[in-house]
Design a protein around this motif. Structure first.
Motif, PDB file in Angstrom:
ATOM      1  N   ARG B 143      68.788 -24.344  -4.018  1.00 44.10           N
ATOM      2  CA  ARG B 143      68.926 -25.804  -4.024  1.00 44.10           C
ATOM      3  C   ARG B 143      67.585 -26.460  -3.677  1.00 44.10           C
ATOM      4  O   ARG B 143      67.183 -27.442  -4.287  1.00 44.10           O
ATOM      5  CB  ARG B 143      69.999 -26.198  -2.998  1.00 44.10           C
ATOM      6  N   ASP B 147      65.547 -28.958  -5.981  1.00 43.55           N
ATOM      7  CA  ASP B 147      65.169 -30.299  -5.523  1.00 43.55           C
ATOM      8  C   ASP B 147      63.676 -30.529  -5.713  1.00 43.55           C
ATOM      9  O   ASP B 147      63.243 -31.566  -6.207  1.00 43.55           O
ATOM     10  CB  ASP B 147      65.530 -30.463  -4.037  1.00 43.55           C
ATOM     11  N   LYS B 148      62.887 -29.511  -5.296  1.00 42.99           N
ATOM     12  CA  LYS B 148      61.428 -29.613  -5.408  1.00 42.99           C
ATOM     13  C   LYS B 148      61.019 -29.828  -6.859  1.00 42.99           C
ATOM     14  O   LYS B 148      60.191 -30.686  -7.186  1.00 42.99           O
ATOM     15  CB  LYS B 148      60.772 -28.317  -4.882  1.00 42.99           C
ATOM     16  N   SER B 150      62.796 -30.976  -9.386  1.00 42.29           N
ATOM     17  CA  SER B 150      63.179 -32.279  -9.937  1.00 42.29           C
ATOM     18  C   SER B 150      62.292 -33.380  -9.351  1.00 42.29           C
ATOM     19  O   SER B 150      61.935 -34.340 -10.035  1.00 42.29           O
ATOM     20  CB  SER B 150      64.659 -32.570  -9.672  1.00 42.29           C
ATOM     21  N   GLU B 151      61.897 -33.194  -8.075  1.00 42.79           N
ATOM     22  CA  GLU B 151      60.961 -34.140  -7.460  1.00 42.79           C
ATOM     23  C   GLU B 151      59.659 -34.171  -8.244  1.00 42.79           C
ATOM     24  O   GLU B 151      59.127 -35.213  -8.593  1.00 42.79           O
ATOM     25  CB  GLU B 151      60.652 -33.694  -6.029  1.00 42.79           C
ATOM     26  N   GLY B 152      59.155 -32.926  -8.532  1.00 44.41           N
ATOM     27  CA  GLY B 152      57.896 -32.778  -9.265  1.00 44.41           C
ATOM     28  C   GLY B 152      57.979 -33.470 -10.617  1.00 44.41           C
ATOM     29  O   GLY B 152      57.085 -34.244 -11.003  1.00 44.41           O
ATOM     30  N   ASP B 153      59.097 -33.242 -11.333  1.00 42.87           N
ATOM     31  CA  ASP B 153      59.293 -33.871 -12.633  1.00 42.87           C
ATOM     32  C   ASP B 153      59.200 -35.386 -12.509  1.00 42.87           C
ATOM     33  O   ASP B 153      58.533 -36.062 -13.277  1.00 42.87           O
ATOM     34  CB  ASP B 153      60.671 -33.501 -13.194  1.00 42.87           C
ATOM     35  N   GLY B 154      59.908 -35.872 -11.461  1.00 41.29           N
ATOM     36  CA  GLY B 154      59.943 -37.321 -11.246  1.00 41.29           C
ATOM     37  C   GLY B 154      58.545 -37.872 -11.065  1.00 41.29           C
ATOM     38  O   GLY B 154      58.172 -38.882 -11.664  1.00 41.29           O
ATOM     39  N   ASN B 155      57.733 -37.192 -10.263  1.00 42.68           N
ATOM     40  CA  ASN B 155      56.370 -37.670  -9.993  1.00 42.68           C
ATOM     41  C   ASN B 155      55.528 -37.697 -11.258  1.00 42.68           C
ATOM     42  O   ASN B 155      54.825 -38.656 -11.541  1.00 42.68           O
ATOM     43  CB  ASN B 155      55.693 -36.755  -8.960  1.00 42.68           C
ATOM     44  N   GLU B 156      55.661 -36.562 -12.037  1.00 45.78           N
ATOM     45  CA  GLU B 156      54.871 -36.502 -13.274  1.00 45.78           C
ATOM     46  C   GLU B 156      55.229 -37.646 -14.192  1.00 45.78           C
ATOM     47  O   GLU B 156      54.377 -38.330 -14.748  1.00 45.78           O
ATOM     48  CB  GLU B 156      55.119 -35.171 -13.987  1.00 45.78           C
TER      49      GLU B 156
END
Lengths: 265, 161
Positions: B143, B147-148, B150-156
């Motif tokens: 998990r 989370d990490k 999806s966070e990374g995707d969001g930032n990119e």
């Protein structure tokens, strides 16, 4: 040359047939002992006498070795467990290894060499000096009078000796771990009580000692009764008792353990 | 038959042996601390029991109040049904929370009971409704990584925009 090969093969065949013969004889002898033990159970004084020789006189060796085995377990357990910061589990380790394996097995090995050999030598010498034959002449059955009391005394004293061995061993572990090294006393006992189960650990250990007691004394009385009536025969029978019963203990222990503790946490 | 000193020694030997057995049973084993006679059973369904085993302790506020007696897989709800024996000295409210905890970092797993505020007490055979599964390390790591990621995707995505 071919003649030598033939005699060699004959020798092997002779040994195999002879050992099977002996096994059958031993089984018949064991059954006969059980059947004729009624009289010795009625005359309980005979068993008490043998309990003194097999049980009471084995006490010293059992107590001293139990104490030292427990102390060594405490030391070694502490050495290993303190690397993981789990030195308070040393009580659990000492108690479980003594109750499940070391108590029954080491006590049985000591019992085989201390009492089993004595039983064999005594019965073998009785045979060599024709005391057994004299009894038969007087219509006294030597199996009922000599063999059965020794057998039952061994079966009774083995569990008691092993329980003493485990209890003293745990006390030895307590001496080293708590008194000498300074493991916390409360966690020593409470972790032990949390991990040791009456049914799975203690009762199974007692069942093991009963089986070992039957095996050792059955082998010892048979080897004595079967010994050739010479000085050499008696000494050979005594050696065979110790070797055979030690191997029987270790083999039976593996079988019993695989039945008792399979998949247990 | 008359009494001899041998009888005395044999008597002492038998007494010592039985005494050792009693010490093992009461002091070393768990016979003294826990008896099945005065206890009641509770059941609880857990989504995942982790490494919980039969005979594991049931604790409340760190005190052992009972033991796990049986663990089964329920084919109706597809989860684990844990049956535990609780000492009848300890009664718990109906909304008691049962969770599977670990003693120490790598210790054994046990069931922790946190008492609720209900007036009605749990009876023998009752089922605890509020349960919390064991923490499974792989699931947690999975998990966390998810989370990490999806966070990374969001930032990119945010940077692109």
């Amino acid at each position: 040359m071919p003649r030598r090969i033939v005699t060699g093969i004959q020798g092997i065949g002779h040994r195999v047939i002879d050992s099977i013969w002996r096994l059958g004889y031993a089984s018949r002898f064991f059954l006969l002992t059980l059947l004729k033990s009624g009289t010795s159970l009625k005359r309980f004084g005979l068993i008490i006498r043998e309990l003194y020789f097999t049980g009471v006189l084995s006490l010293i060796i059992i107590i001293v070795s139990g104490l030292f085995v427990g102390m060594v377990l405490g030391l070694q357990g502490y050495e290993t467990l303190q690397r993981y910061g789990a030195e308070s589990a040393v009580g659990t380790m000492v108690a479980l290894s003594l109750l499940r394996e070391l108590g029954p097995v080491v006590a049985a090995l000591l019992f085989a060499s201390r009492a089993g050999s004595a039983i064999t030598a005594e019965i073998g010498l009785m045979k060599a000096t024709e005391q057994l034959a004299a009894m038969e002449m007087m219509a006294v059955d030597p199996i009922a009078r000599v063999v059965a009391p020794r057998f039952w005394a061994g079966v009774i004293s083995m569990p008691l000796l092993a329980a003493l061995f485990s209890a003293i061993g745990i006390f030895g572990g307590y001496l080293v771990a708590v008194v000498l090294i300074g493991v916390d006393e409360g966690s020593f006992w409470s972790q032990m009580q949390g991990a040791v189960d009456f049914r799975y650990d203690i009762v199974n250990g007692v069942i093991k000692t009963f089986v070992f007691g039957i095996a050792i004394t059955a082998i010892a009385v048979f080897e004595g009764y079967d010994a050739s009536p010479t000085a050499e025969g008696v000494s050979g029978a005594t050696t065979r008792t110790v070797v055979t019963s030690s191997l029987a203990i270790l083999g039976l222990d593996f079988i019993l353990t695989s039945f008792m503790f399979r998949g247990m946490g | 038959m008359q009494r001899t000193t041998m009888d005395l020694w044999v008597g002492l030997f038998v007494m010592a042996g039985i005494g050792a057995l009693l010490v093992l049973a009461l002091k070393v084993g768990n016979l003294g601390t826990y008896s099945a006679a005065d206890s009641y059973t509770l059941t609880g369904n857990f989504e995942n029991i982790g490494g919980l085993k039969v005979r594991a302790p049931v604790k409340s506020a760190g005190v052992v109040v009972g033991r796990v007696t049986d663990i089964q897989f329920s084919t109706e709800t597809y989860d684990a049904q844990v049956i535990m024996n609780i000492d009848s000295r300890y009664q718990f409210p109906k909304d008691t929370f049962a969770s599977i905890l670990t003693s120490g970092l790598i210790g054994e797993q046990y069931i922790g009971l946190a008492a609720g505020g209900d007036e009605v007490m749990l009876k023998s055979g009752d089922k605890m409704m509020k349960t919390n599964s064991a923490l499974v390390l792989e699931e947690m790591i999975g998990r966390f990584l998810f989370d990490k990621a999806s966070e990374g995707d969001g930032n990119e995505n945010a940077q692109k925009n």
